[in-house]
Motif scaffolding. Sequence first.
Motif, PDB file in Angstrom:
ATOM      1  N   ALA A 280       0.832  -1.204   0.000  1.00 24.58           N
ATOM      2  CA  ALA A 280       0.000   0.000   0.000  1.00 24.58           C
ATOM      3  C   ALA A 280       0.866   1.253   0.000  1.00 24.58           C
ATOM      4  CB  ALA A 280      -0.932  -0.006   1.205  1.00 24.58           C
ATOM      5  N   THR A 281       1.925   1.275   0.817  1.00 21.10           N
ATOM      6  CA  THR A 281       2.798   2.454   0.841  1.00 21.10           C
ATOM      7  C   THR A 281       3.596   2.588  -0.453  1.00 21.10           C
ATOM      8  OG1 THR A 281       4.554   1.242   2.005  1.00 21.10           O
ATOM      9  CG2 THR A 281       2.973   2.471   3.355  1.00 21.10           C
ATOM     10  N   SER A 282       3.674   1.510  -1.231  1.00 16.25           N
ATOM     11  CA  SER A 282       4.279   1.579  -2.566  1.00 16.25           C
ATOM     12  C   SER A 282       3.255   1.936  -3.634  1.00 16.25           C
ATOM     13  CB  SER A 282       4.948   0.245  -2.922  1.00 16.25           C
ATOM     14  OG  SER A 282       6.040  -0.013  -2.049  1.00 16.25           O
ATOM     15  N   LEU A 283       2.026   2.225  -3.225  1.00 12.10           N
ATOM     16  CA  LEU A 283       0.941   2.737  -4.065  1.00 12.10           C
ATOM     17  C   LEU A 283       0.214   1.668  -4.877  1.00 12.10           C
ATOM     18  CD1 LEU A 283       0.504   5.744  -3.581  1.00 12.10           C
ATOM     19  CD2 LEU A 283       2.932   5.248  -3.531  1.00 12.10           C
ATOM     20  N   ALA A 284       0.115   0.456  -4.337  1.00  9.28           N
ATOM     21  CA  ALA A 284      -0.587  -0.606  -5.061  1.00  9.28           C
ATOM     22  C   ALA A 284      -2.060  -0.288  -5.271  1.00  9.28           C
ATOM     23  CB  ALA A 284      -0.447  -1.933  -4.313  1.00  9.28           C
ATOM     24  N   THR A 285      -2.691   0.431  -4.354  1.00  8.30           N
ATOM     25  CA  THR A 285      -4.133   0.713  -4.488  1.00  8.30           C
ATOM     26  C   THR A 285      -4.408   1.946  -5.338  1.00  8.30           C
ATOM     27  OG1 THR A 285      -4.353   2.174  -2.560  1.00  8.30           O
ATOM     28  CG2 THR A 285      -4.465  -0.206  -2.158  1.00  8.30           C
ATOM     29  N   ASN A 286      -3.352   2.611  -5.817  1.00  7.00           N
ATOM     30  CA  ASN A 286      -3.504   3.923  -6.444  1.00  7.00           C
ATOM     31  C   ASN A 286      -3.533   3.866  -7.963  1.00  7.00           C
ATOM     32  OD1 ASN A 286      -2.288   6.982  -7.049  1.00  7.00           O
ATOM     33  ND2 ASN A 286      -3.525   6.832  -5.196  1.00  7.00           N
ATOM     34  N   GLY A 287      -4.050   2.761  -8.508  1.00  4.33           N
ATOM     35  CA  GLY A 287      -4.292   2.710  -9.947  1.00  4.33           C
ATOM     36  C   GLY A 287      -5.456   3.599 -10.321  1.00  4.33           C
ATOM     37  N   LEU A 288      -5.740   3.691 -11.619  1.00  5.57           N
ATOM     38  CA  LEU A 288      -6.802   4.585 -12.086  1.00  5.57           C
ATOM     39  C   LEU A 288      -7.755   3.858 -13.023  1.00  5.57           C
ATOM     40  CD1 LEU A 288      -7.635   7.655 -11.939  1.00  5.57           C
ATOM     41  CD2 LEU A 288      -6.689   7.787 -14.265  1.00  5.57           C
ATOM     42  N   PRO A 289      -9.030   3.720 -12.638  1.00  8.51           N
ATOM     43  CA  PRO A 289     -10.023   3.228 -13.605  1.00  8.51           C
ATOM     44  C   PRO A 289     -10.270   4.294 -14.678  1.00  8.51           C
ATOM     45  CG  PRO A 289     -10.832   3.081 -11.329  1.00  8.51           C
ATOM     46  CD  PRO A 289      -9.620   3.968 -11.320  1.00  8.51           C
ATOM     47  N   LEU A 290     -10.240   3.885 -15.938  1.00  5.90           N
ATOM     48  CA  LEU A 290     -10.620   4.794 -17.016  1.00  5.90           C
ATOM     49  C   LEU A 290     -12.112   4.662 -17.304  1.00  5.90           C
ATOM     50  CD1 LEU A 290      -7.600   4.462 -19.464  1.00  5.90           C
ATOM     51  CD2 LEU A 290      -7.844   5.821 -17.379  1.00  5.90           C
ATOM     52  N   GLY A 291     -12.724   3.744 -16.636  1.00  6.33           N
ATOM     53  CA  GLY A 291     -14.131   3.408 -16.740  1.00  6.33           C
ATOM     54  C   GLY A 291     -14.291   2.078 -16.048  1.00  6.33           C
ATOM     55  N   PRO A 292     -15.470   1.494 -16.041  1.00  2.00           N
ATOM     56  CA  PRO A 292     -15.642   0.216 -15.343  1.00  2.00           C
ATOM     57  C   PRO A 292     -14.966  -0.962 -16.023  1.00  2.00           C
ATOM     58  CG  PRO A 292     -17.668   0.863 -16.460  1.00  2.00           C
ATOM     59  CD  PRO A 292     -16.734   2.028 -16.578  1.00  2.00           C
ATOM     60  N   ASP A 293     -14.453  -0.760 -17.238  1.00  2.00           N
ATOM     61  CA  ASP A 293     -13.880  -1.881 -17.992  1.00  2.00           C
ATOM     62  C   ASP A 293     -12.386  -1.762 -18.232  1.00  2.00           C
ATOM     63  OD1 ASP A 293     -16.489  -3.006 -18.304  1.00  2.00           O
ATOM     64  OD2 ASP A 293     -16.864  -1.603 -19.947  1.00  2.00           O
ATOM     65  N   VAL A 294     -11.756  -0.645 -17.842  1.00  3.85           N
ATOM     66  CA  VAL A 294     -10.318  -0.441 -18.078  1.00  3.85           C
ATOM     67  C   VAL A 294      -9.691   0.134 -16.820  1.00  3.85           C
ATOM     68  CG1 VAL A 294      -8.554   0.659 -19.496  1.00  3.85           C
ATOM     69  CG2 VAL A 294     -10.753   0.036 -20.523  1.00  3.85           C
ATOM     70  N   TYR A 295      -8.536  -0.403 -16.440  1.00  2.17           N
ATOM     71  CA  TYR A 295      -7.844   0.021 -15.227  1.00  2.17           C
ATOM     72  C   TYR A 295      -6.361   0.151 -15.548  1.00  2.17           C
ATOM     73  CZ  TYR A 295      -6.552  -0.049 -10.215  1.00  2.17           C
ATOM     74  OH  TYR A 295      -6.075   0.253  -8.968  1.00  2.17           O
ATOM     75  N   VAL A 296      -5.717   1.225 -15.036  1.00  6.41           N
ATOM     76  CA  VAL A 296      -4.293   1.464 -15.265  1.00  6.41           C
ATOM     77  C   VAL A 296      -3.538   1.242 -13.966  1.00  6.41           C
ATOM     78  CG1 VAL A 296      -2.542   3.096 -16.048  1.00  6.41           C
ATOM     79  CG2 VAL A 296      -4.854   3.176 -17.033  1.00  6.41           C
ATOM     80  N   THR A 297      -2.461   0.461 -14.050  1.00  7.76           N
ATOM     81  CA  THR A 297      -1.590   0.267 -12.895  1.00  7.76           C
ATOM     82  C   THR A 297      -0.151   0.127 -13.371  1.00  7.76           C
ATOM     83  OG1 THR A 297      -1.301  -0.965 -10.814  1.00  7.76           O
ATOM     84  CG2 THR A 297      -1.818  -2.260 -12.774  1.00  7.76           C
ATOM     85  N   ASP A 298       0.757  -0.030 -12.439  1.00  6.08           N
ATOM     86  CA  ASP A 298       2.183  -0.151 -12.706  1.00  6.08           C
ATOM     87  C   ASP A 298       2.532  -1.626 -12.905  1.00  6.08           C
ATOM     88  OD1 ASP A 298       5.133  -0.399 -11.998  1.00  6.08           O
ATOM     89  OD2 ASP A 298       4.893   1.761 -11.697  1.00  6.08           O
TER      90      ASP A 298
END
Length: 341
Positions: A280-298
């Motif tokens: 969590a402190t490495s930002l695992a929860t901090n992805g971004l949904p572009l909508g309900p069908d697409v999600y951006v993460t590292d």
Amino acid sequence: MGDIVAQCVCESAEIRRSAMTEVYVESEFAPLRTVVLARSEVSIPASAMSSDDLRFLPAESRKEIAVGGDMKDFAPERQARWEGEREAFRTVLERHGIQVHRPRPLTPAEKATAGDGYANFFARDPFFTVGNQVIEASMRLLHRRREVLPLREVMRDHVYPSDCGYVAVPMPEVAAPDDPTLGPGPFLEGGDVLVLGEKVFVGTSGLASNPLGIQWLAKFLAPYGYTVEKVRLHRRILHLDCALGFIKEGLLVACEEALLDGIPEPLKEWERITVDLDRATSLATNGLPLGPDVYVTDPEFSFLGQEIEKFGVHVEYVDFSVTRSLGGSFRCSTQPLLRKS
């Protein structure tokens, strides 16, 4: 003659309406249509380095910024990688048809009057949008209190002409120089604010938003039909979006260890993917949904992406390692102006 004038007035009003930028945030996962993407400018002050205020950063990240000063001066290669990360992310956003706005850079005058540090690096925190209300935040850390200034041009171009509200949280009180709390605030930062329809969740860990800021937001939003729920956070968590993230309706990612009172009651029936406190402190929860069908993460969190894909969500990967080392990731780097089904 009167009919001609009236027709011209009506046509002028219609032109103004058609030129308006719609501003509305329905939820954290409604289709993202217009967004502000952060710049890459920061100078971490010595005062922050010597306090407990950076405890949310992993030890390795604290070592990397220990030199202090503007990153472009003391770590130009790292600065270039950081800017490259943001541009790669912008490419993904635009490929999905999302309109991207950028803050302007800080001016020399703004840097010169900012004391021993300044920031223009995470668009999520200096303002936020709930429904059709745009709210300038009240930042706790001293070097971030003018971070909204480079965003004011975005406000003038896209918020002022829109049919939406635009207010600012009251200026925080001035604290004594030896007060480690930085005073009573009110403090309220966008990274702590998660929107779910007419329900708004606001985190507080002692590092950013505080109870007085949450009280102000609840009072402001109540006439518009919103309710605000306070979420207490672990002391190593900067913002709520570093401990809890919505992916789509009924699905979230959370660090339960970081949520001192557990998953908020309205979300208890949602399916969840869990991560530990270090992730969590490495930002695992901090992805971004572009909508309900697409999600951006590292790609660092491909394990998370694989779990998300099991729920029918397409996952995009962008290397955000430099951005994450500064305490934020994809959600922190953006602030939506329009998220609407």
